[in-house]
Motif scaffolding. Structure first.
Motif, short mmCIF file in Angstrom:
data_model
loop_
_atom_site.label_atom_id
_atom_site.label_comp_id
_atom_site.label_asym_id
_atom_site.label_seq_id
_atom_site.Cartn_x
_atom_site.Cartn_y
_atom_site.Cartn_z
N ARG A 92 0.89 -1.29 0.04
CA ARG A 92 0.00 0.07 -0.08
C ARG A 92 0.86 1.39 -0.10
N ARG A 93 2.00 1.21 0.93
CA ARG A 93 2.68 2.51 0.92
C ARG A 93 3.50 2.62 -0.56
N ARG A 94 3.91 1.67 -1.22
CA ARG A 94 4.56 1.46 -2.41
C ARG A 94 3.54 2.14 -3.60
N LEU A 95 2.14 1.51 -3.27
CA LEU A 95 1.22 2.21 -4.31
C LEU A 95 1.05 3.52 -4.24
N GLU A 97 3.16 5.92 -2.97
CA GLU A 97 4.34 6.43 -3.46
C GLU A 97 4.40 6.66 -5.29
N LEU A 98 4.03 5.44 -5.84
CA LEU A 98 3.81 5.49 -7.38
C LEU A 98 2.64 6.28 -7.88
N GLU A 99 1.45 6.43 -7.05
CA GLU A 99 0.34 7.20 -7.66
C GLU A 99 1.07 8.70 -7.32
N ALA A 101 4.09 10.10 -7.51
CA ALA A 101 4.84 10.36 -8.45
C ALA A 101 4.68 11.04 -9.46
N PRO A 102 3.47 10.49 -10.50
CA PRO A 102 3.37 11.14 -11.76
C PRO A 102 2.86 12.71 -11.49
N THR A 105 5.54 14.84 -10.79
CA THR A 105 6.40 14.93 -11.93
C THR A 105 5.51 16.20 -12.86
#
Length: 112
Positions: A92-95, A97-99, A101-102, A105
């Motif tokens: 969940r934490r990684r998801l 972070e990935l959400e 990130a865009p 950017t």
């Protein structure tokens, strides 16, 4: 008519209680068996195997501070549940972070 001589059987009913008493005593007190196997060739040690065996009841093992089976996921459902919960939390934490990130950017490229 002759009758064959009867030899004492190791499976007589009296032997069971002795075995049960011994087993109860061993589990109550605990027993440690230790041994080392060394293979040398011309004073060069090729292999060393150290064997340690502890036979005790679960209560006695816990009393001695041995409880590794409680944290082993293959032996404990509680440990498996904790492992899955930690893995779920990490995913969940990684998801998240990935959400995120865009969006970060996109904000850098298009400030406004």
């Amino acid at each position: 008519m002759t009758t064959p001589s009867r030899l004492p059987s190791p499976y007589d009913s009296g032997g069971g209680s002795n075995l049960a008493d011994i087993l109860e005593r061993v589990l109550d007190k605990g027993i440690v068996i230790a041994g080392d196997i060394r293979i040398n060739l011309l004073d060069i040690e090729l292999l060393t195997i150290k064997l340690r065996l502890i036979v005790a009841s679960v209560d006695k093992a816990k009393e001695m501070g041995i409880d590794w089976w409680e944290s082993d996921p293959s032996l404990s459902t509680g440990a498996r549940h904790r492992e899955l919960s930690e893995e779920n939390e990490n995913l969940r934490r990684r998801l998240a972070e990935l959400e995120a990130a865009p969006e970060a950017t996109k904000e850098r490229r298009d400030p406004g």
